[in-house]
Scaffold this motif. Sequence first.
Motif, PDB file in Angstrom:
ATOM      1  N   GLY A 197      -9.644   3.851  10.882  1.00  0.00           N
ATOM      2  CA  GLY A 197      -9.622   2.601  10.131  1.00  0.00           C
ATOM      3  C   GLY A 197      -9.208   2.730   8.678  1.00  0.00           C
ATOM      4  O   GLY A 197      -9.364   1.783   7.912  1.00  0.00           O
ATOM      5  N   GLU A 198      -8.653   3.888   8.285  1.00  0.00           N
ATOM      6  CA  GLU A 198      -8.194   4.092   6.910  1.00  0.00           C
ATOM      7  C   GLU A 198      -6.826   4.749   6.908  1.00  0.00           C
ATOM      8  O   GLU A 198      -6.514   5.568   7.774  1.00  0.00           O
ATOM      9  N   TRP A 199      -6.017   4.403   5.918  1.00  0.00           N
ATOM     10  CA  TRP A 199      -4.717   5.055   5.733  1.00  0.00           C
ATOM     11  C   TRP A 199      -4.938   6.348   4.966  1.00  0.00           C
ATOM     12  O   TRP A 199      -5.499   6.341   3.879  1.00  0.00           O
ATOM     13  N   ARG A 200      -4.508   7.454   5.557  1.00  0.00           N
ATOM     14  CA  ARG A 200      -4.688   8.767   4.938  1.00  0.00           C
ATOM     15  C   ARG A 200      -3.347   9.467   4.786  1.00  0.00           C
ATOM     16  O   ARG A 200      -2.524   9.452   5.706  1.00  0.00           O
ATOM     17  N   ALA A 201      -3.157  10.094   3.628  1.00  0.00           N
ATOM     18  CA  ALA A 201      -1.949  10.878   3.383  1.00  0.00           C
ATOM     19  C   ALA A 201      -1.993  12.128   4.252  1.00  0.00           C
ATOM     20  O   ALA A 201      -2.959  12.888   4.197  1.00  0.00           O
ATOM     21  N   VAL A 202      -0.962  12.304   5.069  1.00  0.00           N
ATOM     22  CA  VAL A 202      -0.924  13.453   5.978  1.00  0.00           C
ATOM     23  C   VAL A 202       0.293  14.349   5.729  1.00  0.00           C
ATOM     24  O   VAL A 202       0.507  15.305   6.464  1.00  0.00           O
ATOM     25  N   GLU A 203       1.076  14.031   4.730  1.00  0.00           N
ATOM     26  CA  GLU A 203       2.229  14.845   4.364  1.00  0.00           C
ATOM     27  C   GLU A 203       2.052  15.314   2.918  1.00  0.00           C
ATOM     28  O   GLU A 203       1.575  14.557   2.074  1.00  0.00           O
ATOM     29  N   PRO A 204       2.451  16.530   2.623  1.00  0.00           N
ATOM     30  CA  PRO A 204       2.233  17.080   1.280  1.00  0.00           C
ATOM     31  C   PRO A 204       3.212  16.537   0.242  1.00  0.00           C
ATOM     32  O   PRO A 204       4.334  16.152   0.564  1.00  0.00           O
ATOM     33  N   VAL A 205       2.759  16.535  -0.993  1.00  0.00           N
ATOM     34  CA  VAL A 205       3.643  16.263  -2.123  1.00  0.00           C
ATOM     35  C   VAL A 205       4.440  17.543  -2.355  1.00  0.00           C
ATOM     36  O   VAL A 205       3.867  18.613  -2.561  1.00  0.00           O
ATOM     37  N   LEU A 206       5.760  17.441  -2.302  1.00  0.00           N
ATOM     38  CA  LEU A 206       6.616  18.607  -2.486  1.00  0.00           C
ATOM     39  C   LEU A 206       6.933  18.863  -3.951  1.00  0.00           C
ATOM     40  O   LEU A 206       7.187  19.988  -4.348  1.00  0.00           O
ATOM     41  N   LYS A 207       6.931  17.776  -4.727  1.00  0.00           N
ATOM     42  CA  LYS A 207       7.180  17.897  -6.158  1.00  0.00           C
ATOM     43  C   LYS A 207       6.459  16.765  -6.866  1.00  0.00           C
ATOM     44  O   LYS A 207       6.521  15.612  -6.447  1.00  0.00           O
ATOM     45  N   ASP A 208       5.775  17.095  -7.936  1.00  0.00           N
ATOM     46  CA  ASP A 208       5.032  16.117  -8.722  1.00  0.00           C
ATOM     47  C   ASP A 208       5.985  15.030  -9.222  1.00  0.00           C
ATOM     48  O   ASP A 208       7.002  15.347  -9.848  1.00  0.00           O
ATOM     49  N   SER A 216       9.224  12.117   3.164  1.00  0.00           N
ATOM     50  CA  SER A 216       9.402  10.795   3.751  1.00  0.00           C
ATOM     51  C   SER A 216       8.451   9.802   3.104  1.00  0.00           C
ATOM     52  O   SER A 216       7.353  10.177   2.665  1.00  0.00           O
ATOM     53  N   CYS A 217       8.856   8.557   3.069  1.00  0.00           N
ATOM     54  CA  CYS A 217       7.968   7.494   2.582  1.00  0.00           C
ATOM     55  C   CYS A 217       6.856   7.196   3.587  1.00  0.00           C
ATOM     56  O   CYS A 217       5.878   6.537   3.250  1.00  0.00           O
ATOM     57  N   PHE A 218       6.992   7.669   4.811  1.00  0.00           N
ATOM     58  CA  PHE A 218       6.017   7.392   5.867  1.00  0.00           C
ATOM     59  C   PHE A 218       5.015   8.536   5.980  1.00  0.00           C
ATOM     60  O   PHE A 218       4.926   9.217   6.995  1.00  0.00           O
ATOM     61  N   TYR A 219       4.254   8.729   4.922  1.00  0.00           N
ATOM     62  CA  TYR A 219       3.300   9.840   4.859  1.00  0.00           C
ATOM     63  C   TYR A 219       1.865   9.391   5.095  1.00  0.00           C
ATOM     64  O   TYR A 219       0.967  10.218   5.149  1.00  0.00           O
ATOM     65  N   LEU A 220       1.637   8.099   5.250  1.00  0.00           N
ATOM     66  CA  LEU A 220       0.282   7.594   5.506  1.00  0.00           C
ATOM     67  C   LEU A 220       0.097   7.341   6.995  1.00  0.00           C
ATOM     68  O   LEU A 220       0.948   6.734   7.643  1.00  0.00           O
ATOM     69  N   ARG A 221      -1.030   7.822   7.529  1.00  0.00           N
ATOM     70  CA  ARG A 221      -1.336   7.631   8.951  1.00  0.00           C
ATOM     71  C   ARG A 221      -2.692   6.954   9.057  1.00  0.00           C
ATOM     72  O   ARG A 221      -3.626   7.289   8.319  1.00  0.00           O
ATOM     73  N   LEU A 222      -2.825   6.032   9.989  1.00  0.00           N
ATOM     74  CA  LEU A 222      -4.088   5.347  10.221  1.00  0.00           C
ATOM     75  C   LEU A 222      -5.033   6.274  10.971  1.00  0.00           C
ATOM     76  O   LEU A 222      -4.733   6.719  12.084  1.00  0.00           O
ATOM     77  N   GLU A 223      -6.158   6.594  10.331  1.00  0.00           N
ATOM     78  CA  GLU A 223      -7.183   7.444  10.934  1.00  0.00           C
ATOM     79  C   GLU A 223      -8.543   6.821  10.686  1.00  0.00           C
ATOM     80  O   GLU A 223      -8.928   6.606   9.533  1.00  0.00           O
TER      81      GLU A 223
END
Length: 130
Positions: free
Chosen positions: A109-120, A100-107
């Motif tokens: 006060g910062e946006w952090r990637a919380v979903e894995p890259v499935l393919k480079d 999903s394009c919605f892989y950043l979560r606010l934690e």
Amino acid sequence: MDWLEQLRWDERGLIPAIAQDHESGEVLMVAWMNRESLAETAETGRAVYYSRSRRRLWRKGEESGHVQRVHELRVDCDQDVVLLKVAQLGGIACHTGRRSCFYLRLEDGEWRAVEPVLKDPDAIYGKESP
């Protein structure tokens, strides 16, 4: 009245489109559509968007192979947003190689990637992607 004319297009002739997994309900991405892309999507059952940066139709998966097969088209109550319920072929909707394009979560006060890259992305597109 033509079903396309019933929609509320913006001043550029565009309407936002949300792609949602037809089984899980997960929101995969948001893009833009014009009349031509929405008509082609309805006719073919394959998601076609309008790329504002390229100023042309963008057939989802034309470069990556990650096609979206449309199971259902809906519009919201104001008729100014389209919802595509799709099957995401290949399991990757985002150009970053994620589901999903919605892989950043606010934690904290910062946006952090919380979903894995499935393919480079380099392996998908053959070039460096953001």
